[in-house]
Design a protein around this motif. Sequence first.
Motif, short mmCIF file in Angstrom:
data_model
loop_
_atom_site.label_atom_id
_atom_site.label_comp_id
_atom_site.label_asym_id
_atom_site.label_seq_id
_atom_site.Cartn_x
_atom_site.Cartn_y
_atom_site.Cartn_z
N ILE A 191 85.86 21.92 -18.94
CA ILE A 191 86.97 21.11 -19.45
C ILE A 191 88.21 21.47 -18.66
CG2 ILE A 191 88.44 20.57 -21.43
CD1 ILE A 191 86.14 21.42 -23.27
N ILE A 192 88.88 20.46 -18.11
CA ILE A 192 90.20 20.65 -17.51
C ILE A 192 91.18 19.88 -18.37
CG2 ILE A 192 91.65 20.37 -15.47
CD1 ILE A 192 89.14 20.45 -13.75
N THR A 193 92.02 20.58 -19.10
CA THR A 193 92.86 19.94 -20.11
C THR A 193 94.00 19.13 -19.51
OG1 THR A 193 94.27 21.90 -20.30
CG2 THR A 193 92.35 21.75 -21.78
N LYS A 194 94.64 19.68 -18.45
CA LYS A 194 95.84 19.05 -17.92
C LYS A 194 96.19 19.69 -16.58
CE LYS A 194 99.90 16.82 -18.14
NZ LYS A 194 100.02 15.36 -18.07
N VAL A 195 96.60 18.86 -15.65
CA VAL A 195 97.17 19.36 -14.41
C VAL A 195 98.68 19.24 -14.54
CG1 VAL A 195 97.35 19.06 -11.92
CG2 VAL A 195 95.15 18.69 -13.06
N GLY A 196 99.31 20.36 -14.85
CA GLY A 196 100.74 20.38 -15.09
C GLY A 196 101.47 21.15 -14.02
N GLU A 207 99.19 19.04 -6.77
CA GLU A 207 97.91 18.87 -6.09
C GLU A 207 97.23 20.23 -5.88
OE1 GLU A 207 96.11 17.51 -1.79
OE2 GLU A 207 97.85 16.44 -2.56
N GLY A 208 98.01 21.22 -5.54
CA GLY A 208 97.45 22.56 -5.41
C GLY A 208 96.90 23.07 -6.73
N ILE A 209 97.60 22.79 -7.81
CA ILE A 209 97.12 23.19 -9.14
C ILE A 209 95.81 22.47 -9.46
CG2 ILE A 209 97.64 23.11 -11.61
CD1 ILE A 209 100.63 23.41 -10.79
N ALA A 210 95.75 21.18 -9.14
CA ALA A 210 94.51 20.42 -9.37
C ALA A 210 93.35 21.01 -8.59
CB ALA A 210 94.72 18.95 -8.99
N ARG A 211 93.59 21.36 -7.34
CA ARG A 211 92.54 21.97 -6.51
C ARG A 211 92.07 23.28 -7.11
NH1 ARG A 211 96.07 22.47 -1.67
NH2 ARG A 211 94.64 24.18 -1.17
N ALA A 212 93.02 24.11 -7.58
CA ALA A 212 92.65 25.41 -8.15
C ALA A 212 91.86 25.24 -9.44
CB ALA A 212 93.92 26.24 -8.39
N LYS A 213 92.27 24.31 -10.30
CA LYS A 213 91.55 24.09 -11.56
C LYS A 213 90.17 23.50 -11.30
CE LYS A 213 94.96 25.40 -14.21
NZ LYS A 213 94.89 26.69 -14.95
N ALA A 214 90.07 22.61 -10.29
CA ALA A 214 88.80 21.94 -10.01
C ALA A 214 87.75 22.90 -9.45
CB ALA A 214 89.02 20.79 -9.04
N GLU A 215 88.14 24.11 -9.10
CA GLU A 215 87.16 25.10 -8.65
C GLU A 215 86.10 25.36 -9.71
OE1 GLU A 215 90.32 27.66 -5.88
OE2 GLU A 215 89.38 28.59 -7.62
N ILE A 216 86.38 24.98 -10.96
CA ILE A 216 85.42 25.23 -12.04
C ILE A 216 84.06 24.58 -11.76
CG2 ILE A 216 86.08 23.23 -13.46
CD1 ILE A 216 85.74 25.04 -15.92
N VAL A 217 84.05 23.46 -11.00
CA VAL A 217 82.78 22.77 -10.76
C VAL A 217 81.86 23.59 -9.86
CG1 VAL A 217 83.95 20.55 -11.00
CG2 VAL A 217 83.53 21.46 -8.72
N GLU A 218 82.40 24.55 -9.11
CA GLU A 218 81.58 25.32 -8.17
C GLU A 218 80.46 26.10 -8.88
OE1 GLU A 218 84.11 27.82 -5.85
OE2 GLU A 218 85.45 26.18 -5.29
#
Length: 482
Positions: A191-196, A207-218
């Motif tokens: 779950i990614i709640t919010k890119v803030g 965008e950097g925050i989104a990239r860091a949070k999206a690492e969860i899919v790895e």
Amino acid sequence: MVEIAVKYLESTTGARLAAGDPDRMCRGVTIDSRAVEPDAIFVAFPGERVDGNDFALKAIELGAGAVVMTRDPEDEVVAMARERGCAVLTCNDPTEFLLRLAQGYRARLRCTVIGVTGSIGKTTTKDVLAACLSKRYRVHATAGNYNNLIGLPLTILSAPADTQMLVLEMGMNDFGEISRLTACAQPTFGIITKVGTSHIGMLGSREGIARAKAEIVEGMPPSAENFEGHHSALVLHGEDDFTPYIIERYARPAGIDVVLAGTSTDDDVCATHIELDEDGRAHFDITFEDGSSFKTHLSIPGAQSVPNALFAAAVAHRLGVPAFEIDEAFASLEMTGRRAQVRHAACGARVIDDSYNASPESMAAGLDLLGSLPCSGTRIAVLGEMGEMGDEAPRLHALTGAYAAAKRPGLLICVGGELADEMAAAARLMGMDEGDVQVVPSCDVLIKRFAGVLGERDLVLVKGSRFVGLDRFVEEVCADAR
């Protein structure tokens, strides 16, 4: 909790046995020598002020089954370890030791893991999800703020052997941290709640925050794989502007299904007809992917909690929790402390204690809640500075001040230094009267000037980053409240 022989500690983590019996069985892990219980593994972390290696003897005296050090053990430590039947190991990186050990234990648990990350709402989503899943499963979830590279593996390692659902909050400060957490946890659902804007100072941009949070899919398996009885999925906020970016750049290439949750009827799981009652609690209709729907309400105040509840409901529904049990969970929620918790001051005023942490987005949500609750006295917003904003800090504090002005509290108190001045100046620029905007340099001054002047009918929002210490103001005004 984890039970493991010393020899498997070596093979799982790469630690080296310096003394003791390889067949010695250990149970449980701690990094605090004061919390050592018989047979526990004590992992020593060196620090700037306190070196955990210096407490190896104490851990052995308390009955530790193994002590893991980052330096060669002294003769005295080896002698006592042999006398007490304790193993002594050494490692180069205690954080990596914990992550590897937890990854091994997570594989043995064979439970379903749900990882929760995002700029805001992680803890509320985690709490709501744990409540929903607990209606049907044996659940173990992150406690407090144990969501980092040390806290997450400790959470996994403390899970009972019969855990069916493991709900893990994943925090981060920089690129690569979520990657390490997800490799350890291997979540079935993410779950990614919010890119803030939280941590924008370290990550440079949203965008950097989104990239860091999206690492969860790895660490997630492709959705085509039936993993532990469930197909994996990533739950995203349908109205977050970075959701398409995460889908196209990360989820789709990894073969992971996406579930959109939000307030649009185009979302897979959506909330409609949202209304707040006189206590600020949200009532709404929820509709799932399969078209089923029901009316529900949350026991916690604020419309900002609705998306977090939707994220939780989306996963719970996929895991077979029926609607009536989700509804029951929503109606009896108890959140981790200092997050939109309505308390009563000794004078009778109501205090919205949201002092755990702050970002521009959560500040706005807090101000929305302040404006939505009934109040026959003065609405007062006590806003502290926000940390980790980097070069964007002045602009984001000014935007927060402007938003506060738009909500028109009777009194705005900004706590801190230059950034508090930025908030106050923006609030005045947007039309608040000079006398209705106050700036104080610290929580101590706040307590001295304002703790004793609240009225019994006032409603007070208290919110800021932890370093401002506004929780002390809350405790001061709520002391002796009945």
